[in-house]
Design a protein around this motif. Structure first.
Motif, mmCIF file in Angstrom:
data_model
loop_
_atom_site.group_PDB
_atom_site.id
_atom_site.type_symbol
_atom_site.label_atom_id
_atom_site.label_comp_id
_atom_site.label_asym_id
_atom_site.label_seq_id
_atom_site.Cartn_x
_atom_site.Cartn_y
_atom_site.Cartn_z
ATOM 1 N N THR A 1 -11.331 -2.803 2.196
ATOM 2 C CA THR A 1 -10.985 -3.740 3.267
ATOM 3 C C THR A 1 -12.217 -4.164 4.058
ATOM 4 O OG1 THR A 1 -8.843 -2.611 3.466
ATOM 5 C CG2 THR A 1 -9.434 -4.158 5.205
ATOM 6 N N VAL B 1 0.836 -1.203 0.000
ATOM 7 C CA VAL B 1 0.000 0.000 0.000
ATOM 8 C C VAL B 1 0.870 1.252 0.000
ATOM 9 C CG1 VAL B 1 -1.639 1.352 1.366
ATOM 10 C CG2 VAL B 1 -1.999 -1.098 1.052
ATOM 11 N N LEU C 1 -6.379 -5.048 -0.914
ATOM 12 C CA LEU C 1 -7.120 -4.552 0.244
ATOM 13 C C LEU C 1 -8.359 -5.403 0.497
ATOM 14 C CD1 LEU C 1 -7.065 -0.654 -0.226
ATOM 15 C CD2 LEU C 1 -5.690 -2.020 1.346
ATOM 16 N N LEU D 1 -3.345 0.124 7.477
ATOM 17 C CA LEU D 1 -3.374 0.341 6.031
ATOM 18 C C LEU D 1 -3.647 1.803 5.699
ATOM 19 C CD1 LEU D 1 -5.337 -2.856 4.910
ATOM 20 C CD2 LEU D 1 -2.925 -2.349 4.469
ATOM 21 N N VAL E 1 -9.205 2.700 1.789
ATOM 22 C CA VAL E 1 -8.929 1.514 2.605
ATOM 23 C C VAL E 1 -10.213 0.955 3.212
ATOM 24 C CG1 VAL E 1 -7.800 0.662 4.703
ATOM 25 C CG2 VAL E 1 -6.538 2.139 3.125
#
Length: 214
Positions: free
Chosen positions: A165, A30, A48, A71, A161
């Motif tokens: 995620t 990342v 992600l 992240l 993110v």
């Protein structure tokens, strides 16, 4: 086609990813993709999403809150690194010769995206491959106010993110069997994130052709 499918299977092999660095590898990827000009080829979006799925399946030995916050931090630091690089290199970057890890057209693409969307490019650009790598670099080249850049950087990293995620995490919790179909999911994400770039490329080619004929 068979070799491409094998590549996808290797890419989405949870045990392989964990053995090569797991959680810390995710942070490095990342950071590199959001701030280092040679990181444009890295699989940010679907990595992600896959991180969320793997976290839900217990394949990553950190909590979802630690994963997401780490992240986000990596994405923020990556963009600040890109901004600093662009700030230091300036217009010279546009004159840099193409190489294996650098293509001048990527900087041009990021500059056009930024000119079209302004500061929002630093938020929206997170969701587009290549653009998310070069948008902060271009922001440094044109010396965007650091306070404004910091705000866009923070919002962009949190949004990017969290969307991918947490989507992977909650879908993984709701449908545990998804981890067995990662190659299909990854292929779908690749198509979704690539289509806007293809459309933009075609539009630019058509526009350039029309300008030449006028």
């Amino acid at each position: 086609m068979e070799s491409f499918w094998e590549y996808l299977q290797n890419l989405t092999d949870a045990q392989s990813i964990i053995s090569r660095g797991g959680f810390y590898l995710l942070l490095i990827v990342v950071f590199a993709e959001t701030g280092l000009f040679f990181g444009f080829f890295l699989p940010g979006d679907y990595l992600l999403f896959m991180a969320g799925l793997l976290c839900a399946a217990g394949k990553i030995d950190v909590s979802i809150s630690t994963l997401v916050l780490s992240l986000i931090g990596a994405g923020i630091l990556g963009n600040f690194t890109g901004y600093w690089f662009g700030f230091r290199t300036g217009p010279v970057l546009f004159n840099k010769n193409d190489s294996l890890f650098f293509k001048k057209r990527y900087v041009t693409m990021a500059s056009e995206f930024y000119n079209k969307y302004g500061g929002m490019a630093l938020i929206l650009g997170r969701f587009f491959p290549i653009v998310r790598t070069f948008a902060p670099i271009f922001a440094g080249v044109v010396k965007v106010d650091i306070k404004k850049f910091s705000l866009y950087n923070l919002i962009g990293s949190i949004t990017w993110v969290s969307v991918f995620t947490l989507s992977g995490f909650f879908l993984g919790r709701r449908f545990p069997q998804l981890k067995d179909y990662l190659q299909y999911i990854i292929l779908g994400l690749i198509l979704i994130t690539t289509i806007p770039l293809v459309i933009a490329f075609v539009k630019k080619k058509v526009l350039d052709k029309n300008n030449k004929t006028d």
